[in-house]
Design an enzyme around this catalytic site. Structure first.
Site, PDB file in Angstrom:
ATOM      1  N   ARG A 164       7.679  -4.775   4.550  1.00  0.00           N
ATOM      2  CA  ARG A 164       6.273  -4.754   4.953  1.00  0.00           C
ATOM      3  C   ARG A 164       5.959  -6.104   5.595  1.00  0.00           C
ATOM      4  O   ARG A 164       5.770  -7.107   4.919  1.00  0.00           O
ATOM      5  CB  ARG A 164       5.380  -4.485   3.739  1.00  0.00           C
ATOM      6  CG  ARG A 164       3.901  -4.713   4.028  1.00  0.00           C
ATOM      7  CD  ARG A 164       3.003  -4.141   2.963  1.00  0.00           C
ATOM      8  NE  ARG A 164       3.233  -4.649   1.624  1.00  0.00           N
ATOM      9  CZ  ARG A 164       2.789  -5.814   1.156  1.00  0.00           C
ATOM     10  NH1 ARG A 164       2.136  -6.653   1.945  1.00  0.00           N
ATOM     11  NH2 ARG A 164       3.017  -6.161  -0.102  1.00  0.00           N
ATOM     12  N   HIS A 191      -0.530  -5.648   2.301  1.00  0.00           N
ATOM     13  CA  HIS A 191      -0.521  -4.350   1.643  1.00  0.00           C
ATOM     14  C   HIS A 191      -1.615  -3.463   2.232  1.00  0.00           C
ATOM     15  O   HIS A 191      -1.387  -2.304   2.568  1.00  0.00           O
ATOM     16  CB  HIS A 191      -0.738  -4.527   0.142  1.00  0.00           C
ATOM     17  CG  HIS A 191      -0.787  -3.257  -0.627  1.00  0.00           C
ATOM     18  ND1 HIS A 191       0.332  -2.492  -0.863  1.00  0.00           N
ATOM     19  CD2 HIS A 191      -1.816  -2.602  -1.199  1.00  0.00           C
ATOM     20  CE1 HIS A 191      -0.014  -1.417  -1.556  1.00  0.00           C
ATOM     21  NE2 HIS A 191      -1.308  -1.459  -1.760  1.00  0.00           N
ATOM     22  N   TYR A 248       1.527 -14.885  -1.822  1.00  0.00           N
ATOM     23  CA  TYR A 248       2.610 -14.556  -2.754  1.00  0.00           C
ATOM     24  C   TYR A 248       3.998 -14.477  -2.122  1.00  0.00           C
ATOM     25  O   TYR A 248       4.965 -14.236  -2.822  1.00  0.00           O
ATOM     26  CB  TYR A 248       2.300 -13.243  -3.490  1.00  0.00           C
ATOM     27  CG  TYR A 248       1.985 -12.045  -2.604  1.00  0.00           C
ATOM     28  CD1 TYR A 248       2.989 -11.305  -1.995  1.00  0.00           C
ATOM     29  CD2 TYR A 248       0.670 -11.647  -2.403  1.00  0.00           C
ATOM     30  CE1 TYR A 248       2.703 -10.212  -1.198  1.00  0.00           C
ATOM     31  CE2 TYR A 248       0.370 -10.545  -1.619  1.00  0.00           C
ATOM     32  CZ  TYR A 248       1.387  -9.829  -1.015  1.00  0.00           C
ATOM     33  OH  TYR A 248       1.088  -8.744  -0.217  1.00  0.00           O
TER      34      TYR A 248
END
Length: 374
Positions: free
Chosen positions: A264, A268, A277
């Site tokens: 990805r 998200h 993160y």
């Protein structure tokens, strides 16, 4: 050979099948080659065009959200090959059960631009008629669509077979009980289901290494389900792997599990900030495995892709994005009470009471003369 090996915690090796490397080199694979022997230059060019269009549409939808035209958007950037390759292996009669991220699959199944946008703009409870596309509307509850696919697959068996159910889900969903329960039932009843896991390495902010100490492909055999791990950024390998699973499903072989290793590249959803993160080097490393760039490199090496073709594909993708934007902005505002429509097939007393109460609430504004009930 077209296999990249991963060693599990117990020392066992899982083979990741690959047909086109990150630099565009064609590899041989004893299992998958036979499933793409019929693929022509035209087919590869079509796959590339679809991926380019999917990426451009995704970018436009992200821009629409940033501009306040959409409430939310789940980007698919980086996962174009996993979606295009798998979707091209399906037939019209096959039924797809997806997450919220498979907008590319919906686009290839024939979803209109307005149908892709209406849910995320808040204009409708669902995007398209599932029986027009043979694709259920996106499932927000993580992993629940695998249960739906298994139930549908069991129905196919009772009806005499011939088609299959396709369940898309991410790596994070494999920690959900629904996914495990659906695989148990599918294996027990030999339901024609393809469990297609797009392992994009991040379940929102949690890396896949915290989801499982083993490659996710190692889970399928525990249920008695044949499994392949495939390079999810290699559209040709994904096409071949999905055809392998589809052949099993259509000939009474039961379910299959495919783990497509992809990444990805974006957030998200547009409500997420992935820089909080994950590190920059990780993103840079995966950018070198870009699914579109590798297919372009392979086609150029074969003399079936050039700058003029690239410009034409970009123009086609731009036109699709323009259509998407226009369709989104032109969506009519729904009437307030329409939120109660299509909840149940027949009247329901609780819903009827809620409708009356909401109508009374709206009438307060109408009485005040501000027109809010219109």
């Amino acid at each position: 050979m077209g296999k990249v090996h991963q060693e599990t915690a117990d020392g066992k090796v899982v083979a990741c099948h690959q047909l086109i490397t990150a630099t565009g080199e064609r590899m041989a694979d004893g299992l998958l080659d036979g499933f793409v022997a019929d693929v022509t230059a035209g087919t590869l060019q079509k796959l590339l065009q679809d991926m380019v269009s999917m990426r451009r549409i995704d970018a436009e939808a992200t821009a629409l959200q940033r501009q306040g035209e959409l409430a939310l958007w789940p980007p698919l950037l980086g996962q174009e090959a996993a979606q295009a390759g798998s979707a091209h292996a399906l037939q019209a009669a096959d039924f797809v059960f997806s997450t919220y991220r498979e907008s590319g699959v919906a686009y290839l199944r024939g979803a209109k631009p307005a149908e892709l946008m209406s849910v995320w703009r808040g204009n409708n409870n669902s995007g398209w008629d599932p029986y027009t596309l043979n694709m259920a509307t996106p499932q927000i509850v993580i992993g629940a669509q695998t249960l739906h696919a298994t139930g549908y697959g069991m129905g196919i068996v009772l009806d005499g077979g011939g088609s299959l159910a396709m369940a898309y889900f991410g790596d994070g969903a494999t920690s959900q009980g629904d996914v495990h329960e659906s695989m148990v039932f599918a294996a027990s009843f030999q339901a024609p289901v393809i469990f297609f896991c797009q392992n994009n390495h991040w379940a929102i902010s949690e890396p896949v290494g915290l989801q499982s100490t083993l490659p996710l492909a190692a889970r399928g055999p525990g249920y008695g389900i044949p499994t392949l791990q495939v390079d999810g950024n290699d559209v040709l390998a994904v096409l071949a792997a999905t055809r392998w699973a589809a052949e099993r499903a259509r000939t009474g072989g039961g379910p299959s599990f495919i783990e497509a290793l992809t990444y990805r590249m974006g957030p998200h959803t547009t409500a997420d900030d992935p820089t909080r993160y994950r590190g920059v080097t990780e993103l840079e490393d995966w950018a070198q495995k870009d699914p579109i760039a590798r297919l372009q490199a392979y086609l150029r090496s074969q003399g079936i892709f050039d700058d003029d073709m690239e410009a034409g594909m970009s123009a086609t993708a731009d036109a699709a994005a323009t259509e998407l934007r226009q369709a989104c902005i032109a969506l009519p505002e729904p009437a307030p009470l329409s939120v109660f429509d299509h909840v149940y097939v027949t009247d329901h007393p609780v819903l009827d009471r809620q409708r009356r109460q909401y109508q009374q609430y709206l009438e307060q504004f109408a009485a005040a003369g501000d027109g809010s009930a219109s």
